[in-house]
Design a protein around this motif. Structure first.
Motif, PDB file in Angstrom:
ATOM      1  N   VAL A  59       0.840  -1.164   0.063  1.00  0.00           N
ATOM      2  CA  VAL A  59       0.080  -0.066   0.021  1.00  0.00           C
ATOM      3  C   VAL A  59       0.761   1.233  -0.169  1.00  0.00           C
ATOM      4  N   ARG A 107      -6.494   5.993  -0.545  1.00  0.00           N
ATOM      5  CA  ARG A 107      -6.407   4.728  -0.478  1.00  0.00           C
ATOM      6  C   ARG A 107      -5.521   4.323   0.673  1.00  0.00           C
ATOM      7  N   LEU A 111      -6.549   2.165   3.904  1.00  0.00           N
ATOM      8  CA  LEU A 111      -6.110   0.884   4.196  1.00  0.00           C
ATOM      9  C   LEU A 111      -5.078   0.836   5.345  1.00  0.00           C
ATOM     10  N   TRP A 123     -13.009  -7.711   4.820  1.00  0.00           N
ATOM     11  CA  TRP A 123     -12.394  -7.108   3.348  1.00  0.00           C
ATOM     12  C   TRP A 123     -13.444  -5.792   3.150  1.00  0.00           C
ATOM     13  N   ILE A 126     -11.028  -2.480   2.093  1.00  0.00           N
ATOM     14  CA  ILE A 126     -10.405  -2.666   0.723  1.00  0.00           C
ATOM     15  C   ILE A 126     -11.503  -2.641  -0.248  1.00  0.00           C
ATOM     16  N   THR A 130     -11.382   0.340  -3.371  1.00  0.00           N
ATOM     17  CA  THR A 130     -11.106  -0.305  -4.651  1.00  0.00           C
ATOM     18  C   THR A 130     -12.493   0.224  -5.464  1.00  0.00           C
ATOM     19  N   GLU A 167      -4.084  -4.789  -4.625  1.00  0.00           N
ATOM     20  CA  GLU A 167      -4.114  -4.763  -3.228  1.00  0.00           C
ATOM     21  C   GLU A 167      -5.298  -5.676  -2.867  1.00  0.00           C
ATOM     22  N   THR A 168      -6.502  -5.499  -3.514  1.00  0.00           N
ATOM     23  CA  THR A 168      -7.864  -6.281  -3.156  1.00  0.00           C
ATOM     24  C   THR A 168      -7.393  -7.622  -3.259  1.00  0.00           C
TER      25      THR A 168
END
Length: 234
Positions: A59, A107, A111, A123, A126, A130, A167-168
């Motif tokens: 990240v 982001r 995160l 989740w 994220i 996203t 990242e996801t």
């Protein structure tokens, strides 16, 4: 009679000899399990797991890489000071890359706050970042005039989009499953150590309260001597 007493003594000696061996087995296994539990607890005390730390580093890389590309874009257009003033102070949605940089900052903050400071194990954070990144970049590519400004009109939106989805994928398929597996192993090891400790205490209690063989042999010999003394003398 003597043969029966000998068999009883042999059986008792074998049972007594078997108790230390069982005691040794149960004294080894709980130690190994406790060591494994302490290793898991040490991982929890040191902060975050290794895979989560790798995610946080990625990240950070996302933010630094987008910042580097944006600075290169500012230099290409004719100097950092003049282009920075034009893109920040005179911000235009259709031609500025400043919003893509702010999207990377967004982001990074969300995160890091969710998965490094709060240690979230879900989740949704994220997914939120996203979704916002994808929607904003798609709208910017459709509405703005980035493609007419050279290579950076393609590079910055595409790189930002790809990094957000990487990242996801990394969190959903690497971080969360691996941490859940390590937690399950910790619970299994803890349960096994408790069971081994109960078995270990049970073996010790049997050894402590086992009757000695001398009492059985002694009582039979005394009864035979008593019977001999009671026989009449001819």
């Amino acid at each position: 009679m003597n043969r029966g007493l000998g068999d009883a003594e042999n059986a008792h000696s074998s049972s007594v000899e078997s108790c230390p061996s069982l005691r040794d087995v149960h004294s080894i296994n709980p130690t190994q399990l406790v060591a494994r539990i302490e290793s898991y607890e040490g991982r929890e005390k040191k902060g975050i797991s290794d895979v989560r730390r790798t995610f946080c580093l990625f990240v950070t890389f996302d933010l630094l890489f987008i910042t580097l590309l944006w600075i290169i874009e500012l230099n290409v257009k004719g100097g950092i000071e003049t282009t920075l003033e034009k893109e920040v102070l005179q911000y235009d949605y259709s031609s500025s890359y400043f919003d893509i940089f702010l999207l990377a900052v967004f982001r990074f903050k969300v995160l890091i706050l969710a998965y490094a400071m709060c240690r979230l194990r879900h989740w949704w954070a994220i997914a939120f970042t996203t979704a916002v990144t994808s929607a904003f970049l798609l709208a910017k590519v459709i509405i703005s005039q980035l493609f007419s400004q050279g290579a950076f009109g393609y590079v910055l939106p595409i790189i930002s989009f790809i990094l957000a989805w990487i990242e996801t994928w990394f969190l959903d398929f690497k971080v969360l499953p691996q941490e859940a597996e390590e937690e399950n192993r910790f619970l299994i090891a803890q349960d096994a150590s408790e069971r081994a400790a109960l078995l270990h205490s049970g073996v010790l209690s049997d050894g402590q309260f086992y009757s000695p063989p001398e009492s059985v042999a002694g009582s039979d010999e005394e009864s035979e001597e008593k019977q001999d003394t009671e026989k009449p003398v001819v």
